[in-house]
Design an enzyme around this catalytic site. Structure first.
Site, PDB file in Angstrom:
ATOM      1  N   TYR A  81       4.487  -7.312   6.601  1.00 49.82           N
ATOM      2  CA  TYR A  81       4.830  -7.325   8.030  1.00 49.82           C
ATOM      3  C   TYR A  81       4.255  -8.541   8.763  1.00 49.82           C
ATOM      4  O   TYR A  81       4.579  -8.776   9.922  1.00 49.82           O
ATOM      5  CB  TYR A  81       4.419  -6.021   8.715  1.00 49.82           C
ATOM      6  CG  TYR A  81       5.411  -4.877   8.501  1.00 49.82           C
ATOM      7  CD1 TYR A  81       6.488  -5.018   7.631  1.00 49.82           C
ATOM      8  CD2 TYR A  81       5.277  -3.663   9.176  1.00 49.82           C
ATOM      9  CE1 TYR A  81       7.400  -3.983   7.425  1.00 49.82           C
ATOM     10  CE2 TYR A  81       6.193  -2.622   8.984  1.00 49.82           C
ATOM     11  CZ  TYR A  81       7.249  -2.784   8.106  1.00 49.82           C
ATOM     12  OH  TYR A  81       8.154  -1.765   7.921  1.00 49.82           O
TER      13      TYR A  81
ATOM     14  N   SER B 251      -0.096  -3.727   8.688  1.00 50.92           N
ATOM     15  CA  SER B 251       0.789  -4.838   9.105  1.00 50.92           C
ATOM     16  C   SER B 251       0.386  -6.212   8.581  1.00 50.92           C
ATOM     17  O   SER B 251       1.081  -7.189   8.865  1.00 50.92           O
ATOM     18  CB  SER B 251       0.924  -4.920  10.642  1.00 50.92           C
ATOM     19  OG  SER B 251       1.804  -3.942  11.133  1.00 50.92           O
TER      20      SER B 251
ATOM     21  N   GLY C  32       0.297  -7.251   5.488  1.00 47.83           N
ATOM     22  CA  GLY C  32       0.964  -7.634   4.239  1.00 47.83           C
ATOM     23  C   GLY C  32       2.336  -8.207   4.554  1.00 47.83           C
ATOM     24  O   GLY C  32       2.441  -9.191   5.276  1.00 47.83           O
TER      25      GLY C  32
ATOM     26  N   VAL D 196       0.829  -1.207   0.000  1.00 46.96           N
ATOM     27  CA  VAL D 196       0.000   0.000   0.000  1.00 46.96           C
ATOM     28  C   VAL D 196       0.867   1.263   0.000  1.00 46.96           C
ATOM     29  O   VAL D 196       0.499   2.287  -0.588  1.00 46.96           O
ATOM     30  CB  VAL D 196      -1.004  -0.037   1.181  1.00 46.96           C
ATOM     31  CG1 VAL D 196      -0.347   0.132   2.523  1.00 46.96           C
ATOM     32  CG2 VAL D 196      -2.114   0.984   0.987  1.00 46.96           C
ATOM     33  N   ASP D 197       2.019   1.191   0.619  1.00 42.79           N
ATOM     34  CA  ASP D 197       2.963   2.315   0.640  1.00 42.79           C
ATOM     35  C   ASP D 197       3.364   2.702  -0.785  1.00 42.79           C
ATOM     36  O   ASP D 197       3.298   3.878  -1.186  1.00 42.79           O
ATOM     37  CB  ASP D 197       4.192   1.876   1.459  1.00 42.79           C
ATOM     38  CG  ASP D 197       5.073   3.027   1.921  1.00 42.79           C
ATOM     39  OD1 ASP D 197       4.711   4.195   1.669  1.00 42.79           O
ATOM     40  OD2 ASP D 197       6.117   2.749   2.529  1.00 42.79           O
TER      41      ASP D 197
HETATM   42  P1  ADP Z   1       2.600  -3.855   5.957  1.00 42.19           P
HETATM   43  O1  ADP Z   1       4.071  -3.673   5.699  1.00 42.19           O
HETATM   44  O2  ADP Z   1       2.082  -2.940   7.040  1.00 42.19           O
HETATM   45  O3  ADP Z   1       2.210  -5.280   6.142  1.00 42.19           O
HETATM   46  P2  ADP Z   1       1.545  -3.886   3.207  1.00 42.19           P
HETATM   47  O4  ADP Z   1       1.408  -2.753   2.278  1.00 42.19           O
HETATM   48  O5  ADP Z   1       2.456  -5.003   2.821  1.00 42.19           O
HETATM   49  O6  ADP Z   1       1.923  -3.258   4.635  1.00 42.19           O
HETATM   50  O7  ADP Z   1       0.111  -4.520   3.490  1.00 42.19           O
HETATM   51  C1  ADP Z   1      -0.861  -3.908   4.288  1.00 42.19           C
HETATM   52  C2  ADP Z   1      -2.220  -4.184   3.704  1.00 42.19           C
HETATM   53  O8  ADP Z   1      -2.464  -3.269   2.633  1.00 42.19           O
HETATM   54  C3  ADP Z   1      -2.378  -5.574   3.111  1.00 42.19           C
HETATM   55  O9  ADP Z   1      -3.589  -6.137   3.597  1.00 42.19           O
HETATM   56  C4  ADP Z   1      -2.474  -5.315   1.597  1.00 42.19           C
HETATM   57  O10 ADP Z   1      -3.327  -6.261   0.970  1.00 42.19           O
HETATM   58  C5  ADP Z   1      -3.093  -3.964   1.596  1.00 42.19           C
HETATM   59  N1  ADP Z   1      -2.955  -3.157   0.354  1.00 42.19           N
HETATM   60  C6  ADP Z   1      -2.028  -3.249  -0.633  1.00 42.19           C
HETATM   61  N2  ADP Z   1      -2.264  -2.326  -1.590  1.00 42.19           N
HETATM   62  C7  ADP Z   1      -3.373  -1.634  -1.203  1.00 42.19           C
HETATM   63  C8  ADP Z   1      -4.150  -0.569  -1.756  1.00 42.19           C
HETATM   64  N3  ADP Z   1      -3.834   0.007  -2.917  1.00 42.19           N
HETATM   65  N4  ADP Z   1      -5.253  -0.125  -1.051  1.00 42.19           N
HETATM   66  C9  ADP Z   1      -5.586  -0.686   0.126  1.00 42.19           C
HETATM   67  N5  ADP Z   1      -4.901  -1.687   0.700  1.00 42.19           N
HETATM   68  C10 ADP Z   1      -3.818  -2.160   0.052  1.00 42.19           C
END
Ligand code: ADP
Length: 183
Positions: A137, A133, A135, A44-45
């Protein structure tokens, strides 16, 4: 739509569950599951930095210069650049396995509380959260959903500033878990 009810004030804030991409949300603030460096990453970042454009990273760099890394559970705020949201609140979730499960719960709850506190401080009334967290993490999704919903409901029950919180679930598994908790 689900509503947090306050005994004294009546209905005060709504909680919405949405399956989709958080970068498309028209809210006052979307929350980013950032890492401590604030320099962008995957998941998501990455999606937020891509959709918002370079102005977000510029502000993150300025915060880094002034304050250093963002500790786990804390939150900082920047522009949302080209996205429909007004602001991005960057919070750093716990990496599952780096501390005890109980400490991880507390740090994850802090992400939700501190993000909402920051929104209040900036006069922002609608906030959309991803499943922080869950994804890369590696936080167990069901456990994370219980913490997230509990922290947000507890926050909304004792305040009158935030009008709407949206949980943005990108994957079906998270959506189903939240539906069970909020339904
Ligand atoms: P973290 O490092 O906190 O685990 P991630 O980005 O890997 O962060 O994942 C956090 C959540 O965001 C996951 O459930 C992932 O499916 C979700 N995610 C990824 N892309 C998007 C998006 N564009 N909009 C909303 N959620 C998303």
């Amino acid at each position: 739509m689900f509503q947090a009810i306050d005994q004294k004030a009546g209905v005060m804030a709504s909680i919405k569950l949405i399956k989709g991409d958080i970068t498309k949300e028209s809210v006052d603030a979307i929350v980013n599951a950032a890492n401590a460096s604030l320099m962008g990453g995957g998941g998501v970042d990455g999606a937020i930095h891509r959709a918002g454009g370079p102005a977000i990273l510029e502000e993150c760099k300025a915060i880094r210069r002034e304050c250093g890394e963002c500790p786990t559970g804390q939150a900082v705020i920047t522009t949302a650049g080209n996205m429909p949201a007004r602001k991005v609140i960057h919070t750093v979730g716990p990496i599952w396995g780096q501390q005890s499960p109980e400490k991880s719960d507390e740090l994850l709850a802090n992400c939700y509380r501190n993000s909402l506190s920051l929104a209040v401080r900036y006069g922002l009334k609608s906030v959309a959260f991803p499943n922080i967290s869950t994804g890369v993490y590696g936080f167990p999704k069901e456990r994370a959903a219980v913490v997230a919903v509990g922290a947000v409901q507890a926050f909304l029950a004792v305040q009158a500033e935030i009008e709407e919180v949206r949980f943005l679930c990108f994957d079906e598994e998270n959506y189903q878990l939240y539906e069970k908790l909020l339904g």
